[in-house]
Design a protein around this motif. Structure first.
Motif, PDB file in Angstrom:
ATOM      1  N   PHE A 166     -50.615 -92.553 -27.756  1.00  0.00           N
ATOM      2  CA  PHE A 166     -50.809 -92.622 -29.187  1.00  0.00           C
ATOM      3  C   PHE A 166     -49.646 -93.363 -29.832  1.00  0.00           C
ATOM      4  CE2 PHE A 166     -53.007 -88.710 -27.928  1.00  0.00           C
ATOM      5  CZ  PHE A 166     -54.261 -88.984 -28.414  1.00  0.00           C
ATOM      6  N   ASP A 167     -49.963 -94.128 -30.830  1.00  0.00           N
ATOM      7  CA  ASP A 167     -48.922 -94.802 -31.594  1.00  0.00           C
ATOM      8  C   ASP A 167     -48.273 -93.815 -32.546  1.00  0.00           C
ATOM      9  OD1 ASP A 167     -49.422 -97.280 -30.453  1.00  0.00           O
ATOM     10  OD2 ASP A 167     -50.997 -97.749 -31.902  1.00  0.00           O
ATOM     11  N   CYS A 168     -46.990 -93.985 -32.749  1.00  0.00           N
ATOM     12  CA  CYS A 168     -46.307 -93.136 -33.726  1.00  0.00           C
ATOM     13  C   CYS A 168     -45.109 -93.882 -34.295  1.00  0.00           C
ATOM     14  CB  CYS A 168     -45.890 -91.810 -33.116  1.00  0.00           C
ATOM     15  SG  CYS A 168     -44.716 -91.923 -31.790  1.00  0.00           S
ATOM     16  N   LYS A 187     -47.777 -89.591 -36.364  1.00  0.00           N
ATOM     17  CA  LYS A 187     -48.615 -89.970 -35.229  1.00  0.00           C
ATOM     18  C   LYS A 187     -49.896 -90.585 -35.763  1.00  0.00           C
ATOM     19  CE  LYS A 187     -46.778 -86.687 -32.007  1.00  0.00           C
ATOM     20  NZ  LYS A 187     -47.055 -85.699 -30.973  1.00  0.00           N
ATOM     21  N   ILE A 188     -50.262 -91.738 -35.192  1.00  0.00           N
ATOM     22  CA  ILE A 188     -51.409 -92.500 -35.653  1.00  0.00           C
ATOM     23  C   ILE A 188     -52.517 -92.408 -34.609  1.00  0.00           C
ATOM     24  CG2 ILE A 188     -52.197 -94.783 -36.390  1.00  0.00           C
ATOM     25  CD1 ILE A 188     -49.188 -95.330 -37.023  1.00  0.00           C
ATOM     26  N   ASN A 189     -53.752 -92.270 -35.040  1.00  0.00           N
ATOM     27  CA  ASN A 189     -54.922 -92.190 -34.150  1.00  0.00           C
ATOM     28  C   ASN A 189     -54.877 -90.961 -33.252  1.00  0.00           C
ATOM     29  OD1 ASN A 189     -55.946 -94.587 -35.183  1.00  0.00           O
ATOM     30  ND2 ASN A 189     -54.868 -95.817 -33.677  1.00  0.00           N
TER      31      ASN A 189
END
Length: 107
Positions: free
Chosen positions: A1-3, A104-106
């Protein structure tokens, strides 16, 4: 996950249990500037996003801080608050009593 990590880092700080002159002798090649806390790369790159997020969630951060102050022992809360208040350049943490905000993205 992107963060995104909006944090202050203090990776290279030395322990001050001796006099500063004993810590860094005059013939040392140590770069003292690298021992100062510094903002994360994401804070520099996405500063405008950080400012907007902290403005939008300011009431939530205040509520979290006041809830922690009620439920944590006084000494533990004071330690957290002192760390957040001791950032360089008289900077005040927008997420006090913490010095970091992770998005946290997505998830």
């Amino acid at each position: 996950f992107d963060c995104l990590h909006f944090s202050w880092y203090n990776r290279y700080t030395t322990k001050i249990d001796v006099h500063p002159y004993e810590l860094c002798p005059s013939n040392s090649r140590t770069n003292a500037w690298q021992m100062l806390p510094y903002p994360s790369r994401d804070m520099a790159e996405y500063g405008q996003l950080f400012d907007r997020l902290t403005e939008a969630f300011q009431d939530v951060f205040v509520w979290i801080g006041s809830t922690l102050q009620v439920h944590l022992p006084e000494v533990e809360y004071e330690v957290l608050a002192q760390v957040a208040e001791s950032l360089p350049g008289n900077t005040v943490s927008a997420v006090e009593p913490f010095v970091s905000l992770v998005i946290k993205i997505n998830v």
